[in-house]
Write an enzyme that holds these catalytic residues in place. Structure first.
Site: not given
Ligand code: 13P
Length: 257
Positions: A55, A77, A153-154, A181, A204
């Site tokens: 990732d 990325d 994210h988060g 994401h 997730v």
């Molecule tokens: P979250 O931590 O918000 O679920 O996002 C995960 C993500 O997109 C990892 O690439």
């Protein structure tokens, strides 16, 4: 004779395919050989198709290192690079990865980070542009494309706003999955709408971390004398399983293996 009563199969057993996504930070923590071994053991034991995916890979070198170690998929990325540079770098990784039978996810637009407050202006400024996403796919040949459509994210501090129109516009023109994401904390109905619009992969992470840490806190909060890690890691694992099972149900991935 009465046949024995069967308990309903847990969703876990309902043949979902899995993507085991690992960030560079997680790789450093777990060790690349152990990460590959875990995925291989899980695939063998479950009989499920499990992709082992890097990732947010940041360089050609880390992507190649993962491929050599046995990953089946890598993300590059390049979203922080200028558009043309992102295309160029992604293309190089696609060429090398495809030669080894490995799939590649690219990224376009900026997906907000953990600390970001999603004010609409900020979010709008970083959204992917459909025509750029389409050309990005055509030029790079990626197998999946993450596009910034408003998620971050988060966990969200404010309300999340997903730009479904961007997903629809891109999905109409490219044949590979669009990746959403920042799946944690997005309300279920918005996830369903994003899937309807055409999102084909949803990431997730944070919801698992929240569930894990809450379970550990609960055990240690009740008994400060616990020293055997199994006493808190077992409930932590159970809590994360429940999160994943719920996502399998929500994403409609049961019996898709
Ligand atoms: P979250 O931590 O918000 O679920 O996002 C995960 C993500 O997109 C990892 O690439």
């Amino acid at each position: 004779m009465n046949s024995p009563k069967r308990s309903p199969k847990p969703p876990w057993k309902k043949n979902p395919p899995f993507i085991f996504g690992v960030s560079e930070g997680a790789l450093k923590y777990m060790g690349i050989e152990y990460t590959v071994a875990i995925a291989e053991a899980a695939a063998k034991k479950s009989g499920l198709p499990i992709a082992l995916h890097l990732d947010h890979g940041s360089t050609f070198d880390i992507a190649m290192k993962c491929i050599r170690a046995g990953f089946s998929s890598v993300m590059f990325d390049g979203s922080h690079h200028p558009y043309e540079e992102n295309i160029k770098l992604t293309k190089e990784i696609v060429k090398a990865a495809h030669a080894m039978g490995v799939s590649v996810e690219g990224e376009l637009g900026t997906i907000g980070g953990v600390e970001d407050d999603l004010s609409v202006d900020e979010a709008d400024a970083s959204l992917a542009k459909p025509e750029e996403a389409i050309r990005f796919y055509e030029e790079t040949g990626v197998d999946a494309l993450a596009i910034a459509v408003g998620t971050a994210h988060g966990m969200y501090k404010g309300e999340v706003k997903i730009h479904y129109d961007i997903i629809e516009a891109v999905v109409a023109k490219i044949p590979v999955p669009i990746v959403l994401h920042g799946g944690s904390g997005v309300p279920d109905d918005m996830i369903r709408k994003a899937i309807q619009a055409g999102a084909g992969k949803i990431n997730v992470n944070t919801e698992n971390q929240v569930a894990c840490t809450a379970a550990i806190r609960e055990v240690l909060g009740k008994d400060a004398n616990v020293i055997d890690p199994r006493k808190y890691l077992t409930p932590a694992r159970t809590a994360m399983k429940a999160v994943v099972q719920e996502k399998i149900r929500l994403f409609g991935s049961s019996n898709q293996a």
